[in-house]
Design a protein around this motif. Structure first.
Motif, PDB file in Angstrom:
ATOM      1  N   GLN A   1      41.408 -10.212  54.248  1.00  0.00           N
ATOM      2  CA  GLN A   1      40.517 -11.207  54.844  1.00  0.00           C
ATOM      3  C   GLN A   1      39.055 -10.818  54.750  1.00  0.00           C
ATOM      4  OE1 GLN A   1      42.211 -11.554  58.750  1.00  0.00           O
ATOM      5  NE2 GLN A   1      43.901 -12.879  58.065  1.00  0.00           N
ATOM      6  N   LEU A   2      38.772  -9.525  54.529  1.00  0.00           N
ATOM      7  CA  LEU A   2      37.390  -9.101  54.331  1.00  0.00           C
ATOM      8  C   LEU A   2      36.797  -9.703  53.061  1.00  0.00           C
ATOM      9  CD1 LEU A   2      37.717  -5.287  55.220  1.00  0.00           C
ATOM     10  CD2 LEU A   2      36.807  -7.113  56.680  1.00  0.00           C
ATOM     11  N   LEU A   3      37.667 -10.153  52.153  1.00  0.00           N
ATOM     12  CA  LEU A   3      37.212 -10.732  50.892  1.00  0.00           C
ATOM     13  C   LEU A   3      37.002 -12.234  50.984  1.00  0.00           C
ATOM     14  CD1 LEU A   3      39.733  -8.846  48.541  1.00  0.00           C
ATOM     15  CD2 LEU A   3      37.402  -8.150  49.123  1.00  0.00           C
ATOM     16  N   ASN A   4      37.372 -12.838  52.098  1.00  0.00           N
ATOM     17  CA  ASN A   4      37.270 -14.294  52.230  1.00  0.00           C
ATOM     18  C   ASN A   4      35.825 -14.767  52.070  1.00  0.00           C
ATOM     19  OD1 ASN A   4      39.972 -14.221  52.715  1.00  0.00           O
ATOM     20  ND2 ASN A   4      39.910 -15.255  54.686  1.00  0.00           N
ATOM     21  N   GLY A   5      35.686 -15.909  51.373  1.00  0.00           N
ATOM     22  CA  GLY A   5      34.361 -16.492  51.141  1.00  0.00           C
ATOM     23  C   GLY A   5      33.942 -17.377  52.293  1.00  0.00           C
ATOM     24  N   PRO A   6      32.770 -17.930  52.156  1.00  0.00           N
ATOM     25  CA  PRO A   6      31.882 -17.825  50.989  1.00  0.00           C
ATOM     26  C   PRO A   6      30.980 -16.599  51.006  1.00  0.00           C
ATOM     27  CG  PRO A   6      30.992 -19.420  52.508  1.00  0.00           C
ATOM     28  CD  PRO A   6      32.297 -18.975  53.094  1.00  0.00           C
ATOM     29  N   ARG A   7      31.056 -15.780  52.071  1.00  0.00           N
ATOM     30  CA  ARG A   7      30.169 -14.619  52.158  1.00  0.00           C
ATOM     31  C   ARG A   7      30.963 -13.346  52.441  1.00  0.00           C
ATOM     32  NH1 ARG A   7      24.886 -15.296  52.165  1.00  0.00           N
ATOM     33  NH2 ARG A   7      24.012 -17.398  52.242  1.00  0.00           N
TER      34      ARG A   7
ATOM     35  N   ALA B   1      31.303  -0.995  48.992  1.00  0.00           N
ATOM     36  CA  ALA B   1      30.555  -0.266  47.969  1.00  0.00           C
ATOM     37  C   ALA B   1      30.723  -0.859  46.574  1.00  0.00           C
ATOM     38  CB  ALA B   1      30.999   1.196  47.950  1.00  0.00           C
ATOM     39  N   LEU B   2      31.504  -1.957  46.451  1.00  0.00           N
ATOM     40  CA  LEU B   2      31.785  -2.534  45.130  1.00  0.00           C
ATOM     41  C   LEU B   2      31.345  -3.999  45.068  1.00  0.00           C
ATOM     42  CD1 LEU B   2      35.345  -1.043  44.484  1.00  0.00           C
ATOM     43  CD2 LEU B   2      33.169  -0.215  43.591  1.00  0.00           C
ATOM     44  N   PRO B   3      30.065  -4.260  45.107  1.00  0.00           N
ATOM     45  CA  PRO B   3      29.603  -5.660  45.066  1.00  0.00           C
ATOM     46  C   PRO B   3      29.820  -6.327  43.714  1.00  0.00           C
ATOM     47  CG  PRO B   3      27.731  -4.160  44.949  1.00  0.00           C
ATOM     48  CD  PRO B   3      28.936  -3.312  45.233  1.00  0.00           C
TER      49      PRO B   3
ATOM     50  N   ALA C   1      23.148 -21.736  51.828  1.00  0.00           N
ATOM     51  CA  ALA C   1      22.794 -21.058  50.578  1.00  0.00           C
ATOM     52  C   ALA C   1      23.677 -21.454  49.405  1.00  0.00           C
ATOM     53  CB  ALA C   1      22.870 -19.538  50.775  1.00  0.00           C
ATOM     54  N   GLY C   2      24.542 -22.451  49.586  1.00  0.00           N
ATOM     55  CA  GLY C   2      25.446 -22.828  48.508  1.00  0.00           C
ATOM     56  C   GLY C   2      26.593 -21.842  48.387  1.00  0.00           C
ATOM     57  N   ALA C   3      27.329 -21.904  47.292  1.00  0.00           N
ATOM     58  CA  ALA C   3      28.471 -21.017  47.082  1.00  0.00           C
ATOM     59  C   ALA C   3      27.974 -19.602  46.830  1.00  0.00           C
ATOM     60  CB  ALA C   3      29.304 -21.506  45.902  1.00  0.00           C
ATOM     61  N   ALA C   4      28.343 -18.670  47.724  1.00  0.00           N
ATOM     62  CA  ALA C   4      27.897 -17.285  47.601  1.00  0.00           C
ATOM     63  C   ALA C   4      28.947 -16.404  46.950  1.00  0.00           C
ATOM     64  CB  ALA C   4      27.542 -16.724  48.972  1.00  0.00           C
ATOM     65  N   SER C   5      30.195 -16.853  46.825  1.00  0.00           N
ATOM     66  CA  SER C   5      31.282 -16.060  46.253  1.00  0.00           C
ATOM     67  C   SER C   5      31.887 -16.801  45.073  1.00  0.00           C
ATOM     68  CB  SER C   5      32.373 -15.792  47.300  1.00  0.00           C
ATOM     69  OG  SER C   5      31.858 -15.077  48.404  1.00  0.00           O
ATOM     70  N   ASP C   6      32.269 -16.044  44.070  1.00  0.00           N
ATOM     71  CA  ASP C   6      32.978 -16.642  42.938  1.00  0.00           C
ATOM     72  C   ASP C   6      34.378 -17.064  43.367  1.00  0.00           C
ATOM     73  OD1 ASP C   6      30.777 -16.096  41.457  1.00  0.00           O
ATOM     74  OD2 ASP C   6      31.646 -14.425  40.333  1.00  0.00           O
TER      75      ASP C   6
ATOM     76  N   CYS D   1      32.879  -8.108  48.080  1.00  0.00           N
ATOM     77  CA  CYS D   1      33.192  -8.268  46.651  1.00  0.00           C
ATOM     78  C   CYS D   1      33.002  -9.719  46.220  1.00  0.00           C
ATOM     79  CB  CYS D   1      34.616  -7.810  46.346  1.00  0.00           C
ATOM     80  SG  CYS D   1      34.974  -6.105  46.821  1.00  0.00           S
ATOM     81  N   PRO D   2      31.800 -10.251  46.310  1.00  0.00           N
ATOM     82  CA  PRO D   2      31.588 -11.677  46.042  1.00  0.00           C
ATOM     83  C   PRO D   2      31.863 -12.085  44.591  1.00  0.00           C
ATOM     84  CG  PRO D   2      29.491 -10.518  46.251  1.00  0.00           C
ATOM     85  CD  PRO D   2      30.547  -9.557  46.684  1.00  0.00           C
TER      86      PRO D   2
END
Length: 536
Positions: free
Chosen positions: A417-423, A397-399, A459-464, A426-427
């Motif tokens: 691990q739910l925060l792992n990139g690139p997708r 709920a916190l994109p 799509a390139g880098a999706a996460s900061d 919380c990106p």
């Protein structure tokens, strides 16, 4: 004993002749005259030494005067000296203007600036308080005034009236007003003397450390409703910040409706009035202009927290951007009753360390997020923990989340691990502050930072990328993990000045909160690159 010569033995065998005696006397006189001459020379030299010592002292005094001219304190511009003196007064050193004016002429001239005298501390119990206040106001001249009015239970109404009559003659210069009394009745007496318009007043603080002795506060008669009447938008149009500290929560709305910042703190109390959601919502309902809101409620209360019986009741705070809630866990049940669509920072802090037993917090936060859909950028959970399912739902709920702070949390590796990139979730996440997270492994943090550097081929880098990681006393974050992170990033030691709750209350500086990271590794870490900060 040396042997005598033949001539000497011959001389003393016979009685000395008058010529010999006279020669001896003449020799003695010559030596005495020589001694006197030498003594005169010694005295002359001593006089010269004293004269030289005096000249030397004059040169040293001249050097000290010249060195004083060259010192930084003497070379500081008057504007900077004035600013320093003002900070001294703000920090509580009230006689600073008087003390610093005795140092030197430069400091005295700076101390004569009206700005240095702009903080007027009126302690009613002090001797000659009226004369002192008159002198301070005279020295402050036309400068902006920051008034602190402190009154104990011994102060009479007549004394309050006399002092406030003097202060209100300068009400057009008031920038801030702080009222500190031992009872709400004395605070009411002070407020009652605040007559007229306060065109420049920006901040108002009221602190009462005891309720009225007759118990009249239960029916709301001692709730300082004068605040709303006296400092309304017409009489105090620039008032933006209100701080209210008491032992009892007001039963009716008492705050001016045009304020933008409210700090409401209720201290530990065994008062008969219950702590309820209804009272808090009633206070907040008219305050639609609020942008920052801080609640601090007591843990010791004679009645349990009273939740809102109407689950559909909602108070709208359309301009709120920062919310801090600190108190018993049940206080967080207030969240679903607040609609704050612009909220960007939320700090939830509990007085109780209950772990997963804090079940009301997670559902309350999720209902709040569902209702408001705010663009939260900072989530701070201090001594509040969620189960894995609630963490996952919260991250989903916190994109827009950019910073996550967890204190005393049991967050697991699988949840991180739910925060792992690139997708991952919380990106936009860039900063992590983890303290006393006893289950989290350092290898999980390494994987998180590394994954955020990856690029999605489609799509390139999706996460900061992660810019800053704070780790304090997380038992399974090992030194090898820190070194691995350093190979991808630059490691720095930083603190959050003015925005670190642990630092402000000292909870992470004692023996319990010693960090596992060691300073001896900093030389190794400093040679690497990119951007990770390790907060110690």
């Amino acid at each position: 004993m040396p042997l005598l010569t033949d001539e000497e033995r011959l001389q003393f065998r016979v009685e000395p002749t008058p010529e010999v005696v006279q020669a001896a006397r003449d020799t003695i006189l010559q030596h005495e005259l020589s001694i006197e001459a030498i003594e005169e020379r010694i005295q002359g030299l001593l006089v010269q030494v004293r004269d030289l010592r005096y000249d030397q002292a004059k040169h040293r005094a001249a050097i000290e005067r010249c060195s004083g001219i060259l010192t930084l304190a003497r070379r500081l511009p008057a504007e900077l000296l004035i600013k320093i003196f003002m900070h001294c007064v703000e920090d509580g050193w009230t006689p600073a203007p008087l003390v610093v004016s005795h140092v030197c002429s430069a400091w005295r001239n700076a101390a004569l600036s009206p700005k240095v005298w702009s903080h007027v501390y009126v302690r009613c119990d002090d001797a000659n308080v009226l004369d002192r206040t008159q002198f301070w106001l005279k020295m402050a001249s036309t400068a902006d005034l920051h008034i602190t009015f402190a009154a104990s239970w011994r102060i009479t109404q007549r004394e309050i009236n006399r002092l406030m009559a003097l202060l209100t003659t300068r009400r057009a210069q008031w920038r801030s007003l702080r009222i500190e009394t031992e009872t709400t009745r004395h605070a009411e007496s002070v407020l009652a003397q605040c007559r007229g318009v306060f065109p420049e007043l920006r901040e108002l603080s009221v602190k009462t450390s005891a309720s009225t002795p007759d118990g009249s506060e239960v029916d709301g008669t001692s709730d300082l409703e004068l605040l709303l009447e006296i400092f309304n938008a017409e009489r105090a149009p620039r008032l933006a910040t209100v701080s209210y500290v008491s032992v009892i929560i007001p039963a009716v709305p008492i705050f001016p409706v045009h304020i933008r910042h409210l700090d409401l703190r209720i201290q530990d109390s065994l008062n008969q009035r219950p702590l309820s959601t209804d009272a808090i919502l009633s206070i907040l309902e008219p305050l639609t202009e609020l942008t920052t809101l801080t609640f601090s409620m007591p843990f010791i209360y004679i009645h349990p927290f009273v939740p809102e019986p109407d689950s559909t009741r909602v108070v709208s705070l359309p301009n709120l951007t920062s919310l801090t809630v600190y108190g018993p866990t049940d206080l967080n049940e207030l969240l679903p009753h607040i609609h704050a669509p612009l909220l960007r920072r939320i700090h939830l802090r509990s007085l109780e360390d209950l772990g997963y037993r804090q079940q009301p917090v997670g559902p309350s936060l999720m209902r709040f997020l569902d209702l408001s859909s705010p663009p939260i950028e900072l989530l701070d959970l201090h001594d509040i923990d969620f189960d894995p399912e609630t963490f996952a739902a919260c991250f989903t709920a916190l994109p827009d989340l950019r910073e996550l702070r967890l204190h005393e949390s049991s967050i697991s590796d699988s949840t991180i691990q739910l925060l792992n990139g690139p997708r991952g979730l919380c990106p936009r996440l860039r900063k992590l502050d983890l303290r006393w997270c006893g289950m989290l492994r350092g290898r999980t943090l390494v994987d998180l930072v590394q994954s955020r550097l990856a690029v999605d081929e489609l799509a390139g880098a999706a996460s900061d990328s992660i810019e800053e990681v704070g780790v304090i006393n997380c038992a399974f974050v090992l030194e090898d993990d820190v070194l691995d992170l350093a190979r991808m990033t630059v490691c720095r030691i930083v603190t959050r000045d003015g925005d670190d709750y642990c630092r402000s209350i000292g909870c992470c500086s004692n023996a319990r909160y010693r960090t596992r990271l060691r300073l001896r590794h900093m030389d190794q870490l400093a040679g690497h690159h990119r951007d990770l900060r390790l907060v110690l």
